[in-house]
Design an enzyme around this catalytic site. Structure first.
Site, PDB file in Angstrom:
ATOM      1  CG  HIS A  98      -0.139   0.175   2.543  1.00 29.95           C
ATOM      2  ND1 HIS A  98       0.590  -0.854   3.118  1.00 29.95           N
ATOM      3  CD2 HIS A  98       0.019   1.243   3.373  1.00 29.95           C
ATOM      4  CE1 HIS A  98       1.147  -0.434   4.238  1.00 29.95           C
ATOM      5  NE2 HIS A  98       0.830   0.852   4.423  1.00 29.95           N
ATOM      6  CG  ASP A 100       1.493   5.136   4.775  1.00 30.43           C
ATOM      7  OD1 ASP A 100       1.096   3.972   5.010  1.00 30.43           O
ATOM      8  OD2 ASP A 100       2.637   5.530   5.054  1.00 30.43           O
ATOM      9  CG  HIS A 258       5.085   1.245   2.944  1.00 31.27           C
ATOM     10  ND1 HIS A 258       4.550   2.382   2.403  1.00 31.27           N
ATOM     11  CD2 HIS A 258       4.506   1.109   4.162  1.00 31.27           C
ATOM     12  CE1 HIS A 258       3.691   2.929   3.248  1.00 31.27           C
ATOM     13  NE2 HIS A 258       3.639   2.165   4.336  1.00 31.27           N
ATOM     14  NE  ARG A 273       2.293   6.052   9.220  1.00 28.85           N
ATOM     15  CZ  ARG A 273       1.284   5.229   8.946  1.00 28.85           C
ATOM     16  NH1 ARG A 273       1.528   4.050   8.400  1.00 28.85           N
ATOM     17  NH2 ARG A 273       0.048   5.556   9.213  1.00 28.85           N
TER      18      ARG A 273
HETATM   19  C1  SIN Z   1       3.399   1.428   7.508  1.00 32.72           C
HETATM   20  O1  SIN Z   1       2.768   0.610   6.843  1.00 32.72           O
HETATM   21  O2  SIN Z   1       3.295   2.635   7.310  1.00 32.72           O
HETATM   22  C2  SIN Z   1       4.330   0.955   8.602  1.00 32.72           C
HETATM   23  C3  SIN Z   1       5.464   0.165   8.094  1.00 32.72           C
HETATM   24  C4  SIN Z   1       6.170  -0.612   9.170  1.00 32.72           C
HETATM   25  O3  SIN Z   1       5.655  -0.751  10.280  1.00 32.72           O
HETATM   26  O4  SIN Z   1       7.245  -1.115   8.890  1.00 32.72           O
END
Ligand code: SIN
Length: 282
Positions: A98, A100, A258, A273
């Site tokens: 995805h 974000d 990602h 994040r």
């Molecule tokens: C995310 O999907 O934004 C987080 C990625 C992660 O936890 O490595």
């Protein structure tokens, strides 16, 4: 600052730079921003900054936003906690390809993710270069998708496991967003393949030019969407990052997708994040 490219497709590690310094230093910040647009995702080790510094660095790129489902640090709005414990093994929102918040009208510009605690093994994150994914599509597919648009839904993703009232309330707050299937990167002007795990269907596929009989519309459209979404799975477009405590990743959400690999239960994995507000895709 030294830039060590990790693959020819995507990703570079920044060495010899302290992100806390980039909060106030225009020159360092400009170098980091330029590297981000070039390499799509940047990685750094041993960034021992405070939460306030994390937020302050990310705010150099723009305002931050919380996540309606994942909670934020109460003292640092905009700093989303992605904490996984052995007690919540089924909380698996990050292990789908995805970018974000594409369920927003204006999805995020990017994010700055710091590892607070990681499992002894596993728990890597992967990124894919969706500019390259677009470039390498066969020409007939590029013309097929040139003017297509698609819906992205928080209801069908984060909302799916909620009781119906809660799910509908979430949908009322964040109605499905519609975006071009091929977006133009707002900074580089590059074309980006822009469908992912939040995408539910095309909204303008069913035209006489494309659909002779009903089945051209569906499953024809569904097959095409599945094919496009699967481009992120191609290893040649990817980089994979092994976390350590205080490692940081900074990514360009318009150009990448990602996937956080859920191969570590029963362990703790704690990430924080800062998600940066973006603009409406065109
Ligand atoms: C995310 O999907 O934004 C987080 C990625 C992660 O936890 O490595």
């Amino acid at each position: 600052m030294r830039v060590e490219q990790l693959t020819y497709s995507i990703g570079a590690e920044l060495v010899g730079v302290d992100l806390a310094d980039a909060i106030h230093d225009e020159g360092i910040f400009a170098e980091i921003r330029a590297a981000l647009l070039k390499y799509r995702v940047l990685f750094l080790r041993n960034q021992e900054f405070s939460r306030a510094e994390h937020v302050a660095f990310a705010r150099r790129f723009g305002d931050l936003e919380d996540h309606p489902v994942a909670g934020s640090d109460p003292e640092h709005p905009g700093l989303v906690r992605i904490y996984k414990t052995p007690e919540q093994p089924n909380d698996r929102y990050e292990n789908a390809w995805h970018s974000d918040a594409t369920w927003r009208e204006a999805p995020q510009f990017g994010a700055v993710l710091r590892c607070v605690e990681c499992p002894p093994v596993g728990g890597d994150t992967m990124w894919a270069n969706m500019v390259l994914a677009y470039e390498n599509l066969p020409e007939h597919v590029k013309s097929q998708i040139a003017d297509l648009r698609a819906r992205h839904s928080i209801e069908a993703s984060f909302g799916a496991a909620m009781p119906i009232e809660k799910r509908l309330a979430l949908k009322a707050q964040f109605p499905d967003a519609e975006h071009p299937v091929v977006r133009t990167h707002p900074d580089t002007g590059e074309k980006v393949l822009y469908v992912n795990g939040f995408t539910t269907h095309f909204t303008n596929y069913h035209t006489p030019a494309r659909v002779r009989f009903g089945q051209d519309g569906n499953p024809g459209a569904a097959d095409l969407l599945r094919y496009l979404i699967s481009q992120a799975y191609i290893p040649e477009y990817q980089v994979r990052w092994r976390w350590q405590k205080n490692s940081v990743a900074i990514w360009d959400n318009a150009a990448t997708q990602h996937y956080a690999v859920m191969d570590y239960p029963p362990c703790h994995r704690k990430m924080e994040r800062a998600g940066i507000v973006g603009s409406k895709p065109f």
